[in-house]
Write a protein that holds these residues in place. Structure first.
Motif, PDB file in Angstrom:
ATOM      1  N   ARG A  42       0.836  -1.210   0.000  1.00  0.00           N
ATOM      2  CA  ARG A  42       0.000   0.000   0.000  1.00  0.00           C
ATOM      3  C   ARG A  42       0.868   1.255   0.000  1.00  0.00           C
ATOM      4  N   THR A  43       1.956   1.227   0.764  1.00  0.00           N
ATOM      5  CA  THR A  43       2.844   2.382   0.822  1.00  0.00           C
ATOM      6  C   THR A  43       3.528   2.612  -0.521  1.00  0.00           C
ATOM      7  N   GLN A  44       3.969   1.525  -1.148  1.00  0.00           N
ATOM      8  CA  GLN A  44       4.603   1.660  -2.460  1.00  0.00           C
ATOM      9  C   GLN A  44       3.607   2.141  -3.506  1.00  0.00           C
ATOM     10  N   ALA A  45       2.352   1.677  -3.413  1.00  0.00           N
ATOM     11  CA  ALA A  45       1.340   2.137  -4.354  1.00  0.00           C
ATOM     12  C   ALA A  45       1.085   3.635  -4.191  1.00  0.00           C
ATOM     13  N   ARG A  46       1.086   4.106  -2.939  1.00  0.00           N
ATOM     14  CA  ARG A  46       0.928   5.541  -2.700  1.00  0.00           C
ATOM     15  C   ARG A  46       2.116   6.300  -3.287  1.00  0.00           C
ATOM     16  N   PHE A  47       3.308   5.743  -3.162  1.00  0.00           N
ATOM     17  CA  PHE A  47       4.490   6.388  -3.740  1.00  0.00           C
ATOM     18  C   PHE A  47       4.371   6.449  -5.256  1.00  0.00           C
ATOM     19  N   GLY A  55      -3.455  11.104 -15.196  1.00  0.00           N
ATOM     20  CA  GLY A  55      -4.203  10.375 -16.204  1.00  0.00           C
ATOM     21  C   GLY A  55      -4.886   9.168 -15.601  1.00  0.00           C
ATOM     22  N   PRO A  56      -5.813   8.546 -16.337  1.00  0.00           N
ATOM     23  CA  PRO A  56      -6.568   7.411 -15.803  1.00  0.00           C
ATOM     24  C   PRO A  56      -5.715   6.170 -15.605  1.00  0.00           C
ATOM     25  N   ASP A  57      -4.625   6.042 -16.340  1.00  0.00           N
ATOM     26  CA  ASP A  57      -3.738   4.881 -16.210  1.00  0.00           C
ATOM     27  C   ASP A  57      -2.322   5.388 -15.990  1.00  0.00           C
ATOM     28  N   PRO A  58      -2.034   5.804 -14.763  1.00  0.00           N
ATOM     29  CA  PRO A  58      -0.766   6.478 -14.519  1.00  0.00           C
ATOM     30  C   PRO A  58       0.437   5.592 -14.787  1.00  0.00           C
ATOM     31  N   VAL A  59       1.487   6.205 -15.263  1.00  0.00           N
ATOM     32  CA  VAL A  59       2.746   5.514 -15.538  1.00  0.00           C
ATOM     33  C   VAL A  59       3.766   5.946 -14.496  1.00  0.00           C
ATOM     34  N   VAL A  60       4.455   4.970 -13.911  1.00  0.00           N
ATOM     35  CA  VAL A  60       5.414   5.280 -12.863  1.00  0.00           C
ATOM     36  C   VAL A  60       6.566   6.096 -13.438  1.00  0.00           C
ATOM     37  N   SER A  61       6.956   7.108 -12.714  1.00  0.00           N
ATOM     38  CA  SER A  61       8.107   7.907 -13.130  1.00  0.00           C
ATOM     39  C   SER A  61       9.325   7.004 -13.287  1.00  0.00           C
ATOM     40  N   GLU A  62      10.108   7.259 -14.326  1.00  0.00           N
ATOM     41  CA  GLU A  62      11.270   6.413 -14.581  1.00  0.00           C
ATOM     42  C   GLU A  62      12.307   6.505 -13.472  1.00  0.00           C
ATOM     43  N   PHE A  63      12.202   7.546 -12.641  1.00  0.00           N
ATOM     44  CA  PHE A  63      13.186   7.715 -11.573  1.00  0.00           C
ATOM     45  C   PHE A  63      12.678   7.248 -10.211  1.00  0.00           C
ATOM     46  N   ALA A  64      11.389   6.878 -10.109  1.00  0.00           N
ATOM     47  CA  ALA A  64      10.830   6.485  -8.815  1.00  0.00           C
ATOM     48  C   ALA A  64      11.536   5.253  -8.258  1.00  0.00           C
ATOM     49  N   ALA A  78      15.002  -4.526  -9.176  1.00  0.00           N
ATOM     50  CA  ALA A  78      14.186  -5.130  -8.123  1.00  0.00           C
ATOM     51  C   ALA A  78      13.179  -4.129  -7.574  1.00  0.00           C
ATOM     52  N   ALA A  79      13.596  -2.875  -7.415  1.00  0.00           N
ATOM     53  CA  ALA A  79      12.689  -1.842  -6.924  1.00  0.00           C
ATOM     54  C   ALA A  79      11.563  -1.595  -7.912  1.00  0.00           C
ATOM     55  N   ALA A  80      11.903  -1.554  -9.209  1.00  0.00           N
ATOM     56  CA  ALA A  80      10.876  -1.357 -10.231  1.00  0.00           C
ATOM     57  C   ALA A  80       9.867  -2.506 -10.219  1.00  0.00           C
ATOM     58  N   ALA A  81      10.344  -3.729 -10.015  1.00  0.00           N
ATOM     59  CA  ALA A  81       9.440  -4.876  -9.963  1.00  0.00           C
ATOM     60  C   ALA A  81       8.496  -4.765  -8.776  1.00  0.00           C
ATOM     61  N   GLN A  82       9.005  -4.298  -7.629  1.00  0.00           N
ATOM     62  CA  GLN A  82       8.145  -4.123  -6.459  1.00  0.00           C
ATOM     63  C   GLN A  82       7.087  -3.062  -6.704  1.00  0.00           C
ATOM     64  N   LEU A  83       7.458  -1.969  -7.345  1.00  0.00           N
ATOM     65  CA  LEU A  83       6.496  -0.912  -7.627  1.00  0.00           C
ATOM     66  C   LEU A  83       5.423  -1.383  -8.616  1.00  0.00           C
ATOM     67  N   LYS A  84       5.836  -2.160  -9.603  1.00  0.00           N
ATOM     68  CA  LYS A  84       4.862  -2.687 -10.557  1.00  0.00           C
ATOM     69  C   LYS A  84       3.872  -3.615  -9.850  1.00  0.00           C
ATOM     70  N   LEU A  85       4.384  -4.495  -8.973  1.00  0.00           N
ATOM     71  CA  LEU A  85       3.501  -5.391  -8.229  1.00  0.00           C
ATOM     72  C   LEU A  85       2.538  -4.594  -7.358  1.00  0.00           C
ATOM     73  N   ALA A  86       3.044  -3.564  -6.675  1.00  0.00           N
ATOM     74  CA  ALA A  86       2.191  -2.761  -5.804  1.00  0.00           C
ATOM     75  C   ALA A  86       1.075  -2.095  -6.605  1.00  0.00           C
ATOM     76  N   HIS A  87       1.426  -1.546  -7.763  1.00  0.00           N
ATOM     77  CA  HIS A  87       0.420  -0.895  -8.604  1.00  0.00           C
ATOM     78  C   HIS A  87      -0.618  -1.901  -9.086  1.00  0.00           C
ATOM     79  N   THR A  88      -0.170  -3.089  -9.504  1.00  0.00           N
ATOM     80  CA  THR A  88      -1.077  -4.112 -10.019  1.00  0.00           C
ATOM     81  C   THR A  88      -2.031  -4.602  -8.947  1.00  0.00           C
ATOM     82  N   VAL A  89      -1.499  -4.923  -7.766  1.00  0.00           N
ATOM     83  CA  VAL A  89      -2.334  -5.499  -6.711  1.00  0.00           C
ATOM     84  C   VAL A  89      -3.359  -4.498  -6.201  1.00  0.00           C
ATOM     85  N   THR A  90      -2.942  -3.276  -5.978  1.00  0.00           N
ATOM     86  CA  THR A  90      -3.876  -2.286  -5.441  1.00  0.00           C
ATOM     87  C   THR A  90      -4.927  -1.867  -6.469  1.00  0.00           C
TER      88      THR A  90
END
Length: 411
Positions: A42-47, A55-64, A78-90
């Protein structure tokens, strides 16, 4: 927080726990870890939300991911994979996130849901999620992933067939170097071909060694494979192999596209199950199941049948029936739950498939086992009097196709 958290303060309190308390603490820690993993998601999804473009389908900043990587001592990948999982699950899998927060599943299972539903629509993903999570996390990650595959095949049979055909065109063989003068020979094959090839190699290996052969079974299988590929047959005796193709009766008749199964592998698309079940090759044994509850209707008696009773119990149980064991039933012992010497009957209501290790454990490890009828529901009671219920995974998952997503009316 977990009730016995004072035991986590150091080695001294833990050293004073008895066996039952150790098991309780382990289970509590795992549940607490799942809750914290859900909070991290949840915290990563908020980040992601804060660092995403509008936009309706936000894209993670390349630097996040770089910011996360520094804080958590991760690689950027590995960090990018965690952020993608967080976005997908939430965003797509709220029930999965809720199950993780409740400790009903762990992070690995949550990731498995995200992977399995990645190619599905939102409606189909929700149907898979609802069906699989209704029965909890299963006894192992393997069982959980098989349940996901089965559900995906059921809700999206057309897509499953297309994906199978695409993957089949990707079949290949590779070789890679390893240390100490060894190498790895790897093949990506259709499941039916791979299963039949392995059974053939395994059967030859079991017949190849003399009683005083010092080689392990793994060594024998490797030697047999090498001999076959290089044409060094060493007068191998012909062997008979048998692969079960489990298919609901209405799928075989073409009335539905409910998925079938390949024994020892798991769920397969309906079209492939029909092709294998109708194949002239007598190596394949067709196993019909009731389309309503998945119970056995018929095990075909083509060539090389084993004893009918053993075949029935092995087909019902699929694997060793200890809750977390995945040893295929065909490689297990048939065990009388109530010993034959004590009046136990030799019928499906008193027989289980158990691997040699868990067979020995049942008889020598003070475990109690109760088999409730011929359908295969089993209750295991551990030496600490902890009770575990398990039943064979059904051969079908009756998931009604969800309503299609319609465009809103023009008013």
């Amino acid at each position: 927080m977990c009730p016995p958290c004072d035991a986590c303060a150091g080695p001294e309190p833990i050293a004073g726990l008895d066996a039952d308390a150790c098991l309780t603490l382990m289970a509590t820690i795992v549940q607490e870890k799942a809750r914290l993993d859900a909070a991290l998601i949840r915290t990563q999804a908020r980040f992601v939300e804060l660092r995403s473009a509008a936009g309706p389908d936000p894209v993670v900043s390349e630097f996040a991911a770089s910011e996360i990587a520094i804080e958590l001592d991760l690689s950027c990948g590995a960090a990018a994979a965690q952020l993608k999982l967080a976005h997908t699950v939430t965003c797509r899998l709220p029930a999965t996130l809720a199950a993780l927060a409740a400790g009903a599943i762990d992070l690995g299972r949550a990731r498995a849901v995200a992977d399995a539903t990645d190619s599905l629509s939102q409606v189909h993903a929700a149907a898979v999620e609802e069906k699989v999570l209704a029965r909890g996390g299963r006894a192992s990650h393997t069982l959980f992933r098989q349940a996901l595959r089965r559900a995906v095949l059921a809700v999206d049979p057309d897509g499953a067939q297309r994906r199978h055909e695409k993957q089949r065109r990707e079949r290949q063989v590779r070789i890679g170097p390893l240390d100490d003068g060894m190498a790895e020979l790897w093949a990506f094959l259709p499941a039916a071909d791979a299963q039949a090839a392995y059974q053939h190699i395994d059967a030859l290996a079991r017949c190849a060694g003399a009683p005083d052969d010092p080689r392990s079974m793994d060594e024998r299988r490797a030697d047999v494979l090498t001999d076959l590929l290089l044409g060094r047959h060493h007068d191998y005796e012909p062997v008979h192999i048998e692969i079960g193709v489990i298919v609901p009766a209405d799928t075989l008749l073409g009335l539905t596209d409910a998925p079938g199964e390949l024994a020892g592998h798991g769920p397969i698309p309906a079209g492939l199950a029909r092709d294998l079940a109708c194949a002239a090759n007598a190596t394949w044994r067709r196993i019909l199941t009731d389309p309503v509850d998945g119970s056995l209707l018929d095990v075909s008696r083509r060539r090389f049948p084993s004893a009918a009773l053993a075949r029935h119990v092995q087909t019902r149980d699929r694997t060793c029936r200890f809750p977390s064991c995945r040893k295929p039933a065909a490689a297990c012992d048939l065990d009388h739950v109530q010993p034959h010497a004590d009046g136990g009957t030799t019928d499906p209501a008193n027989l289980l498939t158990l691997c040699r290790r868990h067979h020995r454990m049942k008889h020598k490890g003070n475990w109690l086992v109760d088999l409730a009828g011929s359908r295969g529901s089993v209750t295991w009671t551990s030496p600490e009097k902890r009770v575990h219920h398990t039943g064979p995974e059904p051969y079908i998952d009756c998931i009604p196709n969800p309503e299609p997503e319609l465009d809103p009316p023009p008013f």
